[in-house]
Design an enzyme around this catalytic site. Structure first.
Site: not given
Length: 222
Positions: A57-60, A89
């Site tokens: 997963a990522t934080i945009s 997050s």
């Protein structure tokens, strides 16, 4: 202009985003100033770029969070209810909660349980975040976001933070009339943001916006 917007502090990052026209609304700027990105992005929090948070997963990037907030802003009034699908997050979930207080409620839905726990930990790093969680203004739940979260529906605004392969009807069903849904959708080898509006009479319109690249909205890993 996104590549010019990074800063050494949260304040400088947000100021640069505004200076470069990536934040245009004072309410969005104020909300993002009130949420320290370092509580949510562990590696390079003040760069205007996506960051990994683990679990694939990522934080945009901050400018994408600003774009989502500005697109939904007319529906982010004090007292509004908001659903954040793929809360990750917890950063944008917290920003959205700042935009609907006092009296608003934001539910962050995440299908990866360790990310639900991460969102809670991150939000509780600040006095503002703890206050929102303790008052019921913000909470995180472990569920399949493609199905929404009927318990708190209908929602004035819904944000989806991962690329869907379809226009998931449960999310549209859970919108208020009027209400707005912001979601990236896969179309072949491309992705675009779609703005889906439900009008007062219940009719639904879809508008394709910018091309993007998000992680997919998928089943929880086994």
């Amino acid at each position: 202009m996104a590549w010019r917007s990074s800063g050494a502090t949260n304040e400088l990052l947000i100021d640069n985003l505004a200076r470069n026209g990536l934040i245009t609304q004072a309410r969005v700027k104020q909300a993002m100033l009130g949420v320290d990105r370092a509580h949510y992005a562990p590696f390079a929090p003040y760069q205007d770029s996506p960051q990994t948070i683990g679990h694939a997963a990522t934080i945009s990037a901050p400018h994408m969070h600003a774009s989502a907030c500005e697109s939904l802003l007319a529906y982010l009034r004090p007292g509004a209810r908001v659903l954040d699908v793929g809360s990750g997050s917890g950063y944008l979930t917290h920003v959205l909660a700042e935009l609907v207080k006092p009296g608003g409620r934001v539910v962050g839905v995440e299908h990866i349980e360790p990310l639900v726990e991460m969102g809670i930990r991150n939000t509780r790093k600040s006095a503002e975040g703890r206050g929102l969680m303790d008052s019921g203004g913000l909470r995180y739940v472990n569920a399949d976001g493609r199905l929404g979260w009927p318990e708190d529906a209908p929602y004035d605004a819904i944000h989806v933070g991962a690329a869907a392969v379809a226009f998931h009807q449960p999310l549209i069903d859970q919108l208020k009339a009027p209400g707005r849904l912001f979601m990236p959708v896969e179309e072949g080898n491309t992705q675009h943001i779609f703005i889906i509006d439900k009008k007062e009479d219940g009719t639904v319109t879809r508008k394709r916006d910018m091309g993007v690249r998000y992680v997919p909205l998928t089943d929880a890993p086994r």
